[in-house]
Design a protein around this motif. Structure first.
Motif, short mmCIF file in Angstrom:
data_model
loop_
_atom_site.label_atom_id
_atom_site.label_comp_id
_atom_site.label_asym_id
_atom_site.label_seq_id
_atom_site.Cartn_x
_atom_site.Cartn_y
_atom_site.Cartn_z
N LEU A 193 0.82 -1.20 0.00
CA LEU A 193 0.00 0.00 0.00
C LEU A 193 0.87 1.26 0.00
O LEU A 193 0.68 2.18 -0.81
CB LEU A 193 -0.88 -0.04 1.25
N LEU A 230 -8.18 13.85 4.26
CA LEU A 230 -6.96 13.33 3.65
C LEU A 230 -5.81 14.30 3.88
O LEU A 230 -5.73 15.34 3.25
CB LEU A 230 -7.16 13.13 2.15
N MET A 246 1.07 14.02 3.09
CA MET A 246 2.25 13.60 3.84
C MET A 246 3.46 13.55 2.95
O MET A 246 4.41 12.87 3.21
CB MET A 246 2.03 12.27 4.50
N ALA A 306 -7.77 7.56 -3.55
CA ALA A 306 -8.07 6.35 -2.78
C ALA A 306 -6.78 5.69 -2.29
O ALA A 306 -6.69 5.22 -1.16
CB ALA A 306 -8.87 5.38 -3.66
N LEU A 307 -5.79 5.69 -3.17
CA LEU A 307 -4.51 5.08 -2.84
C LEU A 307 -3.82 5.84 -1.71
O LEU A 307 -3.39 5.26 -0.71
CB LEU A 307 -3.65 5.09 -4.10
N MET A 308 -3.77 7.14 -1.85
CA MET A 308 -3.08 7.95 -0.84
C MET A 308 -3.82 7.91 0.49
O MET A 308 -3.21 7.79 1.54
CB MET A 308 -2.94 9.37 -1.35
N ALA A 309 -5.17 7.98 0.41
CA ALA A 309 -5.93 7.98 1.65
C ALA A 309 -5.82 6.65 2.37
O ALA A 309 -5.64 6.61 3.60
CB ALA A 309 -7.40 8.29 1.35
N SER A 310 -5.89 5.54 1.63
CA SER A 310 -5.83 4.25 2.30
C SER A 310 -4.43 4.00 2.86
O SER A 310 -4.29 3.44 3.96
CB SER A 310 -6.26 3.12 1.37
N ALA A 311 -3.41 4.45 2.13
CA ALA A 311 -2.06 4.32 2.66
C ALA A 311 -1.91 5.14 3.94
O ALA A 311 -1.32 4.69 4.93
CB ALA A 311 -1.03 4.76 1.62
N ALA A 312 -2.48 6.35 3.92
CA ALA A 312 -2.42 7.20 5.10
C ALA A 312 -3.12 6.54 6.27
O ALA A 312 -2.62 6.54 7.40
CB ALA A 312 -3.03 8.56 4.80
N ARG A 313 -4.29 5.95 6.01
CA ARG A 313 -5.01 5.26 7.08
C ARG A 313 -4.19 4.12 7.64
O ARG A 313 -4.14 3.89 8.85
CB ARG A 313 -6.33 4.70 6.56
N MET A 314 -3.55 3.39 6.75
CA MET A 314 -2.73 2.27 7.19
C MET A 314 -1.61 2.74 8.10
O MET A 314 -1.37 2.17 9.17
CB MET A 314 -2.16 1.54 5.96
N ILE A 330 -1.16 1.69 12.01
CA ILE A 330 0.04 1.02 12.51
C ILE A 330 0.69 1.86 13.60
O ILE A 330 1.01 1.37 14.68
CB ILE A 330 1.05 0.75 11.37
N ALA A 360 0.04 -3.97 12.05
CA ALA A 360 -0.26 -4.07 10.62
C ALA A 360 -1.25 -5.20 10.38
O ALA A 360 -2.20 -5.07 9.60
CB ALA A 360 1.02 -4.30 9.82
N ALA A 413 -4.91 -4.88 8.80
CA ALA A 413 -5.27 -5.68 7.64
C ALA A 413 -6.45 -6.59 7.96
O ALA A 413 -7.35 -6.77 7.13
CB ALA A 413 -4.07 -6.53 7.19
#
Lengths: 157, 157
Positions: free
Chosen positions: A22, A153, A156, B21-29, B33, B121, B125
């Motif tokens: 990700l 969002l 970063m 979507a990619l950036m937001a989900s990575a940020a959430r991850m 963590i 993580a 997940a």
DNA sequence: ATGCATTGGTCAAGCCTCTTGACCATGAGG
DNA sequence: CCTCATGGTCAAGAGGCTTGACCAATGCAT
């Protein structure tokens, strides 16, 4: 031992793998967009500016609103706007309904830069779509949006 | 008008949607963590440390190697190692085959912190897997890995 | 062996983006 | 009105990174 959804510890690796995938793919996306924007002639903008553009695109906004959207202090947002104004991407005007506030709006250059970012994003997505197939791409995006949720969002990069 | 894979301009929005979507989900991850690691008692580490841990986990490494892996200068890497050493997560020793170099290795605390990150993580997940289903999760990860490619993973948090 | 460019690491200084803290001006409700 | 909340700015500083200069060990080619 902590609880994490009743998963077997041996699945730790799966979580880590997903996390890395990700973060790496998001990083690649940012790189590609930044690169594409630069190739289109906008070499003085950073990824953070893109998030600001996205917020200001629909009719402009205030410093405080931008700060909340970007998850930073209003001083930092003001500084960002200063920079974008100096570079000609943004214009400060009076606010129609609040004499305290100032309305920050995109200039033509700002909108052009935003379009460049959109094209670069489409270019990147298109490259991946070509390799993965359009239908998988659609599912991918839908699943990612689900993971992303509705929260703000924060940039970063 | 630029070329981006022969796509119709109206698909710009798709690229932007995927990118967000990619950036937001990575940020959430990353948030999840970081949060999970903090909840497990490691409140003095930042996401960047996790990338360093991952590099050092397999037998340790040098400052220069770490710098290359993290995509930063060796001065910055040295500073990061200083900090991790002060906090007890890492230890500097002589390098077995090169008297110029110093071997940086994880301490027990460092490994414990890494395990905490792995658990966090997996927890994150697992939460998504519960909502999306395990099979979709597997496809998601595989598609993301394809997008990520094999390049170095620079921390940006 | 020896000369010399390369490589690992450090010290020092500075930059850039963000933060905290104090403050002023306008707005909104009793 | 008086008071407090809110939008914005000024000033100072912290944190994490960079550039530049340097030393010590290396290793390769004479």
């Amino acid at each position: 031992m902590h609880q994490y959804g009743g998963m077997d510890p041996s699945t730790n690796e799966d979580g880590v793998g997903l996390a890395f995938a990700l973060m790496a793919s998001a990083a690649r996306m940012v790189e590609r967009i930044d690169d594409g924007v630069a190739r289109r002639g906008f070499t003085d903008v950073r990824p953070t500016h893109g998030f600001a553009f996205a917020f200001l695109a629909a009719g402009g906004g205030t410093i405080t609103g931008l700060a909340a959207h970007l998850g930073m202090t209003k001083q930092a947002a003001a500084q960002l706007v200063d920079e974008m104004e100096t570079k000609g991407y943004v214009r400060r005007g009076p606010h129609p309904r609040d004499a305290r506030a100032r309305l920050v709006e995109l200039t033509d250059a700002g909108r052009a830069c935003m379009r460049a970012a959109e094209e670069a994003a489409a270019e990147a997505a298109g490259a991946w779509s070509g390799a993965l197939g359009a239908d998988r791409m659609v599912r991918l995006r839908r699943d990612l949006e689900h993971m992303a949720g509705d929260g703000p969002l924060r940039p970063m990069w």
